[in-house]
Write a protein that holds these residues in place. Sequence first.
Motif, short mmCIF file in Angstrom:
data_model
loop_
_atom_site.label_atom_id
_atom_site.label_comp_id
_atom_site.label_asym_id
_atom_site.label_seq_id
_atom_site.Cartn_x
_atom_site.Cartn_y
_atom_site.Cartn_z
N VAL A 267 -31.46 31.30 3.69
CA VAL A 267 -31.07 32.34 4.64
C VAL A 267 -30.84 31.83 6.06
O VAL A 267 -29.99 32.35 6.78
CB VAL A 267 -32.04 33.54 4.58
CG1 VAL A 267 -33.32 33.30 5.35
CG2 VAL A 267 -31.37 34.81 5.05
N ARG A 268 -31.63 30.83 6.47
CA ARG A 268 -31.44 30.23 7.80
C ARG A 268 -31.56 28.71 7.69
O ARG A 268 -32.18 28.20 6.76
CB ARG A 268 -32.50 30.76 8.78
CG ARG A 268 -32.23 32.15 9.30
CD ARG A 268 -33.39 32.73 10.07
NE ARG A 268 -34.51 33.00 9.20
CZ ARG A 268 -34.66 34.11 8.48
NH1 ARG A 268 -33.78 35.08 8.57
NH2 ARG A 268 -35.68 34.26 7.68
N TYR B 188 -22.97 37.47 8.89
CA TYR B 188 -23.83 36.31 9.16
C TYR B 188 -24.53 35.81 7.90
O TYR B 188 -25.17 34.76 7.94
CB TYR B 188 -24.92 36.70 10.19
CG TYR B 188 -25.64 37.99 9.81
CD1 TYR B 188 -26.66 37.97 8.88
CD2 TYR B 188 -25.24 39.21 10.34
CE1 TYR B 188 -27.28 39.15 8.49
CE2 TYR B 188 -25.86 40.39 9.96
CZ TYR B 188 -26.88 40.35 9.04
OH TYR B 188 -27.48 41.50 8.64
N GLN C 164 -31.95 43.69 -2.54
CA GLN C 164 -31.43 43.38 -1.19
C GLN C 164 -31.00 44.66 -0.48
O GLN C 164 -30.96 44.70 0.74
CB GLN C 164 -30.26 42.40 -1.27
CG GLN C 164 -30.63 41.01 -1.72
CD GLN C 164 -31.66 40.36 -0.82
OE1 GLN C 164 -31.87 40.76 0.31
NE2 GLN C 164 -32.33 39.36 -1.34
N THR D 51 -35.33 46.02 0.23
CA THR D 51 -35.07 46.43 1.59
C THR D 51 -34.11 47.61 1.59
O THR D 51 -33.20 47.68 0.76
CB THR D 51 -34.44 45.26 2.37
OG1 THR D 51 -35.41 44.24 2.47
CG2 THR D 51 -34.01 45.66 3.75
N PRO E 152 -34.09 47.46 8.31
CA PRO E 152 -33.54 46.49 9.26
C PRO E 152 -32.36 47.05 10.04
O PRO E 152 -31.45 47.63 9.45
CB PRO E 152 -33.09 45.33 8.37
CG PRO E 152 -33.92 45.45 7.15
CD PRO E 152 -34.10 46.93 6.94
N GLN F 22 -30.94 45.08 12.80
CA GLN F 22 -30.24 43.83 13.18
C GLN F 22 -29.80 43.77 14.63
O GLN F 22 -29.97 42.74 15.28
CB GLN F 22 -29.03 43.53 12.27
CG GLN F 22 -29.28 43.66 10.77
CD GLN F 22 -30.31 42.70 10.21
OE1 GLN F 22 -30.89 41.90 10.91
NE2 GLN F 22 -30.60 42.81 8.92
N ARG G 132 -21.95 45.85 9.52
CA ARG G 132 -23.11 46.60 9.03
C ARG G 132 -22.77 48.05 8.62
O ARG G 132 -23.59 48.72 8.00
CB ARG G 132 -24.23 46.60 10.08
CG ARG G 132 -24.88 45.25 10.28
CD ARG G 132 -25.75 44.83 9.11
NE ARG G 132 -26.98 45.60 9.04
CZ ARG G 132 -27.90 45.41 8.08
NH1 ARG G 132 -27.72 44.51 7.14
NH2 ARG G 132 -28.99 46.13 8.07
N ASP H 219 -35.91 44.25 10.72
CA ASP H 219 -35.44 42.87 10.98
C ASP H 219 -34.41 42.92 12.10
O ASP H 219 -33.60 43.85 12.15
CB ASP H 219 -34.72 42.29 9.76
CG ASP H 219 -35.60 42.11 8.55
OD1 ASP H 219 -36.84 42.22 8.68
OD2 ASP H 219 -35.05 41.86 7.46
N PHE I 55 -35.32 37.13 14.32
CA PHE I 55 -34.71 35.85 13.96
C PHE I 55 -33.65 35.49 14.98
O PHE I 55 -32.91 36.35 15.43
CB PHE I 55 -34.04 35.95 12.58
CG PHE I 55 -34.94 36.46 11.51
CD1 PHE I 55 -35.96 35.67 10.98
CD2 PHE I 55 -34.81 37.77 11.04
CE1 PHE I 55 -36.80 36.16 10.00
CE2 PHE I 55 -35.66 38.26 10.05
CZ PHE I 55 -36.66 37.45 9.53
N ILE I 56 -33.60 34.20 15.29
CA ILE I 56 -32.47 33.73 16.09
C ILE I 56 -31.34 33.44 15.11
O ILE I 56 -31.58 32.86 14.04
CB ILE I 56 -32.85 32.47 16.90
CG1 ILE I 56 -33.90 32.86 17.95
CG2 ILE I 56 -31.61 31.84 17.56
CD1 ILE I 56 -34.28 31.78 18.92
N SER J 256 -28.58 32.05 12.88
CA SER J 256 -28.40 30.71 12.35
C SER J 256 -27.08 30.68 11.55
O SER J 256 -26.92 31.46 10.61
CB SER J 256 -29.60 30.40 11.43
OG SER J 256 -29.39 29.26 10.67
#
Length: 472
Positions: A78-79, A194, A232, A267, A294, A296, A308, A334, A365-366, A368
């Motif tokens: 994922v990252r 992403y 997911q 999720t 989430p 985002q 999204r 998230d 999260f940053i 990626s």
Amino acid sequence: MQEINHSVRGSEAVMDDVAQIMKIRARGERPMAYVHSYGCQQNVADGEKIKGFLEEMGFGFTEDPEEADFILFNTCAVREHAEDRVFGNVGALKNTKRRHPSVIIALCGCMMEQEHVAERIRRSYPYVSLVFGTHVIHRFPELLLETLTSGKRVFSRGDESEDRVIHEGLPIHRDGSVKAWVTVMYGCNNFCSYCIVPYVRGRERSRTPEAVEEEFAALVRAGYKDITLLGQNVNSYGKTLEHPVSFAELLRRLDRIPGDYRIRFMTSHPKDATHELIDTIAQGTHISHHLHLPFQSGNDRILREMNRHYDRAKYLDLIRYAKEKIPDLSLTSDVIVGFPGETYEEFLDTVSLVREVEFTSLFTFIYSPRRGTRAAEMDDPVPAQEKSRWFQELCAAQEEIAAKRCQAAVGTVQRVLVEEEGKQEGMLSGRTDGNVVVDFPGPRELAGSFADVKITAARNWILTGELVSRQQ
Ligand code: SAH
Ligand code: SF4
Ligand code: F3S
């Protein structure tokens, strides 16, 4: 239309052959396996299936790779950081292989569905003998047998046709006896710009409600108390079934199963989260008052760029409705900081959304870049250091909110599910319905059961309390 394959259990003959060979190869009395899953719960659940196969082939399990005859890393893509960790740990196995040349080293999971990763393993990690992706878990015994008998390295990724198939009836070796996972759907069709998941997990497909019910009821009978439904995007559950069923309907069917347990799920995607879902949580008997939703980003332009399919207003409407119907709802989410092209002002919309919703906790999260995704092609001018500062700013805002929320819980009585392992002598640790950790003094025999705990203090997002009464 999706297909369901009921006949896979890895043929008995194949499993017998692996068992025979491994008995001879084993350094101890029986072959030992070390299995480590990285990434999300879905991956952990896959790891439990692989362990199920290993158990049926006569393996025991060890936490120490040095003791193992078979080492498997079930990887996450994922990252970049997740991938780097895997490469680092696989690199360290070179010495393990040197010390124990008979050990078989295998890699599976999301990273292995990417051709460039498989290629790197092929080239630079010659001591890895078996590599397989998420689509071919059901063929694991066969692939292991091939590795043992062919004298060649085995690489398998499955093809497009696997994208629509669900394999029922795989054995499962569950890691816990109180908490359990039930995968209700596989894959993802959303292609958030992403995200690598749709590329490595294939298209959305759902298990039938009957198959889920059967597994779920067996867990309740076996005494599991905290069961999480996984997908997911659970809100699009059931759409590909021959007789479509909504996720809310599935929840209601499971909730009718008698027993003392909690249902969680993750999720939820805000674009498909419905009032029906929220009403179902509000009216449920066993459904925990916890929603992981989430968002985002709090900025509409960024949400569009992320693909999204909802905006800030729709997200906040949903949250308002949920808080109204379920006043004690615990919300988690998230967030991605530093999406390509995001400006500081746009990032501040994320901070203001966090302040408005007041999440119990946040996974931040940053951004990626992931090879092959749309966002990886976008201009990304903001330097990493700057993104890091924004990230700290967001974390500081959330810390303040979490501390305030924890403080507000002091004086309340919470129903806590006591974890299997206590931290210190005489102390128990558990989780509230909203998934917040509570430490309190109490007897060991409460492990695995529900107890009412009065919250007496809060520090660093952990609550402490005292036992009011136990429930059996
Ligand atoms: N299906 C779930 C989440 C899957 S991945 C959902 O849609 O919510 C878990 C989280 O990782 C995502 O919610 C997102 O916040 C984060 N994530 C995914 N891809 C990422 C990337 N390329 N960079 C940074 N964070 C990412
Ligand atoms: Fe990734 Fe989006 Fe699918 Fe979640 S919904 S797995 S973030 S593509
Ligand atoms: Fe990682 Fe795959 Fe899960 S990429 S987050 S393990 S679906």
